[in-house]
Design a protein around this motif. Sequence first.
Motif, short mmCIF file in Angstrom:
data_model
loop_
_atom_site.label_atom_id
_atom_site.label_comp_id
_atom_site.label_asym_id
_atom_site.label_seq_id
_atom_site.Cartn_x
_atom_site.Cartn_y
_atom_site.Cartn_z
N ILE A 143 0.83 -1.21 0.00
CA ILE A 143 0.00 0.00 0.00
C ILE A 143 0.87 1.25 0.00
N TYR A 144 1.92 1.29 0.82
CA TYR A 144 2.77 2.48 0.87
C TYR A 144 3.48 2.71 -0.46
N ARG A 145 3.74 1.67 -1.19
CA ARG A 145 4.37 1.84 -2.51
C ARG A 145 3.40 2.47 -3.50
N LYS A 146 2.10 2.31 -3.26
CA LYS A 146 1.13 3.00 -4.11
C LYS A 146 1.13 4.50 -3.82
N PHE A 147 1.43 4.87 -2.57
CA PHE A 147 1.50 6.28 -2.20
C PHE A 147 2.83 6.91 -2.60
N PHE A 148 3.92 6.25 -2.26
CA PHE A 148 5.23 6.87 -2.33
C PHE A 148 6.13 6.35 -3.44
N GLY A 149 5.66 5.40 -4.23
CA GLY A 149 6.46 4.90 -5.33
C GLY A 149 6.99 3.50 -5.08
N PRO A 150 7.35 2.81 -6.16
CA PRO A 150 7.74 1.39 -6.06
C PRO A 150 9.05 1.15 -5.31
N SER A 151 9.86 2.18 -5.14
CA SER A 151 11.14 1.99 -4.45
C SER A 151 11.03 2.19 -2.93
N THR A 152 9.83 2.43 -2.45
CA THR A 152 9.63 2.62 -1.01
C THR A 152 10.08 1.37 -0.26
N PRO A 153 10.94 1.52 0.75
CA PRO A 153 11.43 0.34 1.47
C PRO A 153 10.35 -0.25 2.39
N GLU A 154 10.62 -1.44 2.84
CA GLU A 154 9.73 -2.03 3.83
C GLU A 154 9.84 -1.24 5.14
N PRO A 155 8.78 -1.20 5.93
CA PRO A 155 8.91 -0.60 7.26
C PRO A 155 9.92 -1.39 8.09
N GLU A 156 10.63 -0.67 8.96
CA GLU A 156 11.58 -1.38 9.81
C GLU A 156 10.88 -2.03 11.00
N HIS A 157 9.67 -1.55 11.30
CA HIS A 157 8.98 -2.11 12.46
C HIS A 157 7.50 -1.82 12.34
N ILE A 158 6.66 -2.76 12.77
CA ILE A 158 5.23 -2.52 12.88
C ILE A 158 4.76 -3.03 14.25
N ALA A 159 3.69 -2.45 14.74
CA ALA A 159 3.11 -2.88 16.01
C ALA A 159 1.60 -2.79 15.90
N VAL A 160 0.91 -3.71 16.56
CA VAL A 160 -0.54 -3.79 16.49
C VAL A 160 -1.09 -3.86 17.92
N THR A 161 -2.10 -3.06 18.21
CA THR A 161 -2.75 -3.16 19.51
C THR A 161 -3.57 -4.44 19.58
N THR A 162 -3.82 -4.91 20.79
CA THR A 162 -4.45 -6.22 20.95
C THR A 162 -5.67 -6.18 21.87
N ALA A 163 -6.40 -5.07 21.85
CA ALA A 163 -7.55 -4.95 22.75
C ALA A 163 -8.64 -5.97 22.45
N ASN A 164 -8.74 -6.40 21.19
CA ASN A 164 -9.83 -7.30 20.81
C ASN A 164 -9.64 -8.71 21.37
N THR A 165 -8.41 -9.16 21.47
CA THR A 165 -8.13 -10.51 21.96
C THR A 165 -7.62 -10.50 23.40
N ASN A 166 -7.36 -9.34 23.96
CA ASN A 166 -6.91 -9.25 25.34
C ASN A 166 -8.07 -9.59 26.27
N PRO A 167 -7.91 -10.59 27.15
CA PRO A 167 -9.03 -10.97 28.02
C PRO A 167 -9.43 -9.89 29.01
N PHE A 168 -8.59 -8.84 29.17
CA PHE A 168 -8.96 -7.74 30.05
C PHE A 168 -9.89 -6.74 29.37
N TYR A 169 -10.07 -6.86 28.03
CA TYR A 169 -10.88 -5.88 27.29
C TYR A 169 -11.94 -6.53 26.40
N HIS A 170 -11.53 -7.51 25.58
CA HIS A 170 -12.44 -8.16 24.64
C HIS A 170 -13.14 -7.16 23.73
N GLY A 171 -12.39 -6.25 23.14
CA GLY A 171 -12.97 -5.31 22.20
C GLY A 171 -12.38 -3.93 22.34
N GLY A 172 -12.68 -3.09 21.37
CA GLY A 172 -12.10 -1.76 21.35
C GLY A 172 -13.05 -0.65 21.75
#
Length: 566
Positions: free
Chosen positions: A436-465
């Motif tokens: 997707i980022y290569r569609k925005f910034f061009g085909p030479s856009t590098p991969e991200p060095e890091h990604i992170a995802v929140t986990t509220a949906n599967t966290n038993p302390f929350y079960h949802g967002g």
Amino acid sequence: SVCNSQTNYSRHYVQAVIRDSTNYVRKPFIHNTNSVSTNRTMAMGCALFKLTLLWIVAHVISADGSVSSRPKVLILGGGLAGLQVGKVLQTRGVRDFLILEADSALGGRFVSACVQGVPACANWMLVESSLGSYHPLADALDACSIVYGHDPYADIVAVNDDGKNVSKEINDAMGRMDEAISTLVQNWNSSEDDMSLDGALRLYGWTPRTPEEMSVDAFYADDVYSAKPSEISAREFVSDTIAYAPSSESVPDSFYVIRDTYFGNHRLVDCLEHSFLDASDERVHLNTTVTQISYSDSGVTVNTTDGTQYKADYAVVTFSLGVLQQKEVTFSPPLSYRKRKAINQFRMGYHTLLYVKFQSRIDGSLVRPGPDPLWYFYVSPYRNVYHFAHEVFEIIEGKVNHTQSFNLFLHWIGGDDALRVETQALEKTKAEVTEIYRKFFGPSTPEPEHIAVTTANTNPFYHGGIPSFPSGASHEDYDILREPVGRVYFAGDAYHMTTSFNGATRALFSGDETAAALFACMNGGSCSMTKHATESVQCPTGNGGFPISYHVVTTFMVLALSLWIL
């Protein structure tokens, strides 16, 4: 920076503390050494008197901020609502409470994490401008010196799946949806039957068909409510929209946003926490997961996973609605059918935040339409896949520093795709967003060095967002949801959904309201949360008010007995 700070806020918690009585001044006894009988009598009297003083000291300490062996209130959950309940109770003179938090830190879904050294906030908090003279979120931000102002993200850039710039099409679609929403709000009759939001908008000409229209439709619904328009109450959407309308001509924009360097989340939680809790406050028990709540006219008993049992006069449940829906906590006696129906009537939608961190700033072939930061729209052939994001910039004294980007992008993902992204392998997510980022910034856009995802949906302390008011739910259901069950009260963002769709505002409002209702009940007033409750809720019998009358009388009785022995 929350990420670079070495401050250790860890606490040493114990269930009950009685401070060293040597901190208190006591007059020495003068006894007669000429009589053994007198000495024994004096010794017995002195011992009894010391024990009496120790008992009194223990209660003085408890009233001054420590916790008695049976606290007045158990606050179950240390998120924003739980913290607000504790703060309000303490402001009103009730200091004898415990906060039981399952996680290792206070804050709930509003805590901050770090992505490669950059603070990543739990949510992007909006501050409505038209909630009246009392606004707990604005008041809290002001008290904590957290800067907020008008939305700095003014420009939109959008590309479709072919990499074509469709920003104009997105802006045009937003204009058409705004017009339909405006007409809906103007013509809505609050006395008529509720209906789904998509049906209400169709009445006024909004029927999304193109990928651009579907993307805008998801932006207004999925990203805000974590629900599709077919699942959202039109009545409550109209109410929320009115809440975000300008309150006067002096307010040019419909809402404000946090303009703190790191959007203020960790600062808000820390400030709220330290406004009424000490750094080593024994009234907070972390890593304490509640499994069962037993209640009766005489009090509340709470059991936890480690086998500890807590007893109190009252309890305030501030867990996520998802925790109750998934039966992570049981009640004895079981909740009534009407209460269980209300709990499960309301939605706890899936919502995930995805953080994408690059090694350096990427511009590529992207043409920026203006100087302000951008909203990024990826117009997918599908409804809602990574379609909305913004770049995180440094903000200094409320102003965006465009020259200092953290090379970090934040995506909002709502609905079923939120759960998919949260549960799939991170490498798969990285591959998808790189394309997707290569569609925005061009085909030479590098991969991200890091990604992170929140986990509220599967966290038993929350079960949802995000909780939402579904089409078909009534205000009677909502009243039942909010009502206490005997000595058990409820607070959280799900219990104030009619005020705002902003979770922080909801949680703080609910904490205020629940603490006020509990305080009234403790002092012989109404125990109901709603003015038009469908079920009569009587104040529980027993010693529900302040302990001062009972304890003071008992204290003086024991003291009189000791003096008589002397």
